[in-house]
Design a protein around this motif. Sequence first.
Motif, PDB file in Angstrom:
ATOM      1  N   VAL A 203       3.394  -1.448  10.709  1.00 54.33           N
ATOM      2  CA  VAL A 203       2.523  -1.315   9.532  1.00 54.33           C
ATOM      3  C   VAL A 203       2.660   0.064   8.876  1.00 54.33           C
ATOM      4  CG1 VAL A 203       0.149  -1.546   8.701  1.00 54.33           C
ATOM      5  CG2 VAL A 203       0.860  -2.776  10.764  1.00 54.33           C
ATOM      6  N   VAL A 204       2.883   0.046   7.562  1.00 55.62           N
ATOM      7  CA  VAL A 204       2.969   1.288   6.790  1.00 55.62           C
ATOM      8  C   VAL A 204       1.912   1.243   5.684  1.00 55.62           C
ATOM      9  CG1 VAL A 204       4.452   2.777   5.374  1.00 55.62           C
ATOM     10  CG2 VAL A 204       5.455   1.418   7.234  1.00 55.62           C
ATOM     11  N   VAL A 205       1.105   2.288   5.588  1.00 57.04           N
ATOM     12  CA  VAL A 205       0.098   2.368   4.520  1.00 57.04           C
ATOM     13  C   VAL A 205       0.631   3.229   3.381  1.00 57.04           C
ATOM     14  CG1 VAL A 205      -2.125   3.453   3.943  1.00 57.04           C
ATOM     15  CG2 VAL A 205      -1.944   1.967   5.927  1.00 57.04           C
ATOM     16  N   PHE A 206       0.404   2.763   2.158  1.00 56.91           N
ATOM     17  CA  PHE A 206       0.717   3.553   0.961  1.00 56.91           C
ATOM     18  C   PHE A 206      -0.600   3.969   0.327  1.00 56.91           C
ATOM     19  CE2 PHE A 206       4.339   0.817   1.656  1.00 56.91           C
ATOM     20  CZ  PHE A 206       5.395   1.703   1.536  1.00 56.91           C
ATOM     21  N   THR A 207      -0.822   5.255   0.227  1.00 55.07           N
ATOM     22  CA  THR A 207      -2.080   5.738  -0.337  1.00 55.07           C
ATOM     23  C   THR A 207      -1.804   6.811  -1.377  1.00 55.07           C
ATOM     24  OG1 THR A 207      -4.215   6.748   0.214  1.00 55.07           O
ATOM     25  CG2 THR A 207      -2.352   7.430   1.570  1.00 55.07           C
ATOM     26  N   THR A 208      -2.728   6.918  -2.343  1.00 57.99           N
ATOM     27  CA  THR A 208      -2.623   8.023  -3.299  1.00 57.99           C
ATOM     28  C   THR A 208      -3.440   9.214  -2.803  1.00 57.99           C
ATOM     29  OG1 THR A 208      -4.522   7.161  -4.530  1.00 57.99           O
ATOM     30  CG2 THR A 208      -2.331   6.508  -5.312  1.00 57.99           C
ATOM     31  N   THR A 209      -4.201   9.007  -1.716  1.00 59.37           N
ATOM     32  CA  THR A 209      -5.134  10.016  -1.232  1.00 59.37           C
ATOM     33  C   THR A 209      -4.635  10.590   0.087  1.00 59.37           C
ATOM     34  OG1 THR A 209      -6.851   8.590  -2.197  1.00 59.37           O
ATOM     35  CG2 THR A 209      -7.608  10.415  -0.814  1.00 59.37           C
ATOM     36  N   ALA A 210      -4.004  11.773   0.014  1.00 65.72           N
ATOM     37  CA  ALA A 210      -3.387  12.358   1.218  1.00 65.72           C
ATOM     38  C   ALA A 210      -4.413  12.534   2.329  1.00 65.72           C
ATOM     39  CB  ALA A 210      -2.736  13.691   0.868  1.00 65.72           C
ATOM     40  N   GLY A 211      -5.674  12.765   1.962  1.00 65.41           N
ATOM     41  CA  GLY A 211      -6.734  12.973   2.947  1.00 65.41           C
ATOM     42  C   GLY A 211      -7.041  11.741   3.793  1.00 65.41           C
ATOM     43  N   LYS A 212      -6.496  10.570   3.443  1.00 67.60           N
ATOM     44  CA  LYS A 212      -6.760   9.360   4.232  1.00 67.60           C
ATOM     45  C   LYS A 212      -5.730   9.130   5.332  1.00 67.60           C
ATOM     46  CE  LYS A 212      -9.170   6.789   0.527  1.00 67.60           C
ATOM     47  NZ  LYS A 212      -9.089   5.636  -0.398  1.00 67.60           N
ATOM     48  N   HIS A 222       1.287   2.478  11.651  1.00 65.70           N
ATOM     49  CA  HIS A 222       2.284   3.235  12.403  1.00 65.70           C
ATOM     50  C   HIS A 222       2.752   4.438  11.589  1.00 65.70           C
ATOM     51  CE1 HIS A 222       2.557  -0.814  14.252  1.00 65.70           C
ATOM     52  NE2 HIS A 222       2.728  -0.119  15.360  1.00 65.70           N
ATOM     53  N   GLU A 223       2.649   4.310  10.262  1.00 66.12           N
ATOM     54  CA  GLU A 223       3.152   5.352   9.371  1.00 66.12           C
ATOM     55  C   GLU A 223       2.332   5.346   8.081  1.00 66.12           C
ATOM     56  OE1 GLU A 223       7.593   6.336   7.798  1.00 66.12           O
ATOM     57  OE2 GLU A 223       7.457   4.878   9.411  1.00 66.12           O
ATOM     58  N   VAL A 224       2.242   6.510   7.444  1.00 66.39           N
ATOM     59  CA  VAL A 224       1.498   6.605   6.184  1.00 66.39           C
ATOM     60  C   VAL A 224       2.369   7.305   5.154  1.00 66.39           C
ATOM     61  CG1 VAL A 224      -0.652   7.341   5.098  1.00 66.39           C
ATOM     62  CG2 VAL A 224      -0.590   6.934   7.555  1.00 66.39           C
ATOM     63  N   VAL A 225       2.430   6.728   3.960  1.00 68.36           N
ATOM     64  CA  VAL A 225       3.231   7.311   2.885  1.00 68.36           C
ATOM     65  C   VAL A 225       2.310   7.659   1.719  1.00 68.36           C
ATOM     66  CG1 VAL A 225       5.036   6.824   1.168  1.00 68.36           C
ATOM     67  CG2 VAL A 225       5.284   5.992   3.528  1.00 68.36           C
ATOM     68  N   VAL A 226       2.377   8.895   1.261  1.00 69.46           N
ATOM     69  CA  VAL A 226       1.626   9.253   0.053  1.00 69.46           C
ATOM     70  C   VAL A 226       2.473   8.784  -1.126  1.00 69.46           C
ATOM     71  CG1 VAL A 226       0.635  11.139  -1.299  1.00 69.46           C
ATOM     72  CG2 VAL A 226       0.445  11.153   1.200  1.00 69.46           C
ATOM     73  N   SER A 227       1.945   7.787  -1.843  1.00 70.79           N
ATOM     74  CA  SER A 227       2.783   7.062  -2.803  1.00 70.79           C
ATOM     75  C   SER A 227       3.184   7.890  -4.015  1.00 70.79           C
ATOM     76  CB  SER A 227       2.072   5.777  -3.241  1.00 70.79           C
ATOM     77  OG  SER A 227       0.773   6.081  -3.687  1.00 70.79           O
ATOM     78  N   ASP A 229       4.587  10.668  -3.780  1.00 74.26           N
ATOM     79  CA  ASP A 229       5.731  11.459  -3.346  1.00 74.26           C
ATOM     80  C   ASP A 229       6.997  10.585  -3.368  1.00 74.26           C
ATOM     81  OD1 ASP A 229       7.704  12.702  -1.757  1.00 74.26           O
ATOM     82  OD2 ASP A 229       6.199  13.757  -0.569  1.00 74.26           O
ATOM     83  N   ALA A 230       7.799  10.758  -4.422  1.00 68.11           N
ATOM     84  CA  ALA A 230       8.980   9.896  -4.610  1.00 68.11           C
ATOM     85  C   ALA A 230       9.951  10.005  -3.437  1.00 68.11           C
ATOM     86  CB  ALA A 230       9.679  10.260  -5.912  1.00 68.11           C
ATOM     87  N   GLY A 231      10.052  11.188  -2.859  1.00 63.22           N
ATOM     88  CA  GLY A 231      10.955  11.395  -1.733  1.00 63.22           C
ATOM     89  C   GLY A 231      10.546  10.553  -0.529  1.00 63.22           C
ATOM     90  N   GLU A 232       9.238  10.580  -0.227  1.00 62.05           N
ATOM     91  CA  GLU A 232       8.724   9.793   0.910  1.00 62.05           C
ATOM     92  C   GLU A 232       8.908   8.298   0.654  1.00 62.05           C
ATOM     93  OE1 GLU A 232       4.940  10.210   3.086  1.00 62.05           O
ATOM     94  OE2 GLU A 232       4.676  12.067   1.961  1.00 62.05           O
ATOM     95  N   MET A 233       8.665   7.876  -0.581  1.00 61.32           N
ATOM     96  CA  MET A 233       8.816   6.455  -0.945  1.00 61.32           C
ATOM     97  C   MET A 233      10.277   6.033  -0.763  1.00 61.32           C
ATOM     98  SD  MET A 233       5.900   5.058  -2.095  1.00 61.32           S
ATOM     99  CE  MET A 233       6.146   3.844  -3.392  1.00 61.32           C
ATOM    100  N   GLY A 234      11.198   6.880  -1.234  1.00 63.99           N
ATOM    101  CA  GLY A 234      12.623   6.550  -1.226  1.00 63.99           C
ATOM    102  C   GLY A 234      13.158   6.265   0.171  1.00 63.99           C
ATOM    103  N   LYS A 235      12.579   6.904   1.172  1.00 63.48           N
ATOM    104  CA  LYS A 235      13.067   6.713   2.549  1.00 63.48           C
ATOM    105  C   LYS A 235      12.896   5.271   3.020  1.00 63.48           C
ATOM    106  CE  LYS A 235      11.711  11.295   4.067  1.00 63.48           C
ATOM    107  NZ  LYS A 235      10.554  11.942   4.671  1.00 63.48           N
ATOM    108  N   HIS A 236      11.971   4.531   2.390  1.00 62.69           N
ATOM    109  CA  HIS A 236      11.683   3.166   2.838  1.00 62.69           C
ATOM    110  C   HIS A 236      12.377   2.099   1.986  1.00 62.69           C
ATOM    111  CE1 HIS A 236       8.559   4.200   5.820  1.00 62.69           C
ATOM    112  NE2 HIS A 236       8.348   5.232   5.022  1.00 62.69           N
TER     113      HIS A 236
END
Length: 351
Positions: A203-212, A222-227, A229-236
């Motif tokens: 399970v990967v969560v995409f959030t706009t709120t880094a504090g979550k 299992h993993e959290v992506v701050v949406s 951040d284009a770099g973090e998104m690109g890895k997936h």
Amino acid sequence: MYQAKACSVASATAPFTRTTIERRDPGPRDVQLEILFCGICHSDLHQARNEWSGMPTVYPCVPGHEIVGRVTRVGAAVTKFAPGDRVGVGCMVDSDGSCPQCQEHFEQFCPGAVFTYNSPDRHTGKVTYGGYSDSVVVDERFVLRVPGNLDLAGAAPLLCAGITTWSPMRRQGVGKGQKVGVVGLGGLGHMGVKFARALGAQVVVFTTTAGKKADALRLGAHEVVVSRDAGEMGKHAGTFDFILDTVSARHDLGAYLHLLRRGGNLTLVGAPDEPHAVPAFGLILGNKSLSGSLIGGIRETQEMLDFCGEHGITSDVEVIPVQQIDQAYERLLRQDVKYRFSIDMASLRAG
Ligand code: NAP
Ligand code: ZN
């Protein structure tokens, strides 16, 4: 008819006020319940503020479709429930029971479906009034059994946030070996994380709120992506079997289509009124699909509740009194919900 206490809004911009409403006395197949908790769904906010152009709000409006309580009276022909039972009511209170949609257990698509609030009420001649109230009367076909081990305040949101995320995951066969994304960590999103994890997915969560981030991991991601951040998104890119999008506002779907593997599916449950732009090539390249999903049928809702009972799953709730509904709505708009508000109806009874 009898008088029930309720909280209503008189217009799209008015605050909630306490009022009394007429409810029908239970007929032969009806169950009356004392409402103990009612969750606050973002749909309540959309409807109370008349944000859906296709479903104009009739005022006064009493929202609430994440209802749990105890049975107080049953009609003579009721077979499934008795006074004292712990029960729930979700987004629907009636349907014709005979059309193909009903026969295939998709009552939410019945042409005669009656939703829990803001729907024509054939008993009163007005509209239905929802769960921000101390009691309600519902046909027993639309009353659900709440497993005895579940905390009632946390069980209330299962009746909408729970079934809305459960249903598309089951349809897509979410389970072991699948990589699943959940977009938006609010009421629906946090239930999506719990279900995807319990079903065995990565399970990967995409959030706009880094504090979550920390909460997302605690909830089962299992993993959290701050949406943002284009770099973090690109890895997936190209890796997800299924992504569930719970976002309540318009946003870029192309960014998520890009993350699906060949044949992957993006399902929308978030319901902003404004249309999304869909890039054709985002779907064409990789035979990807984009779907929608509306709550779930009654049989499937009971299955979801039973699964929650077996796995001890409830919503993470902040319990509030009726006096704080307006503040809760403002916090929903600021994405500041951890992760569902559940109204304690003792606060309505007290006044
Ligand atoms: P919620 O608790 O307010 O959560 C929505 C989440 O979406 C927010 O917490 C936020 O998560 C994210 N978000 C909000 N605005 C955003 C923006 N502008 N850009 C990107 N992300 C944003 O709402 P909810 O109760 O879960 O409901 C979500 C949506 O589903 C609503 O539109 C509701 O009407 C709809 N809904 C549909 C069904 C159905 O049957 N299809 C049933 C119930 C509800 P982050 O902070 O993590 O980014
Ligand atoms: Zn809802």
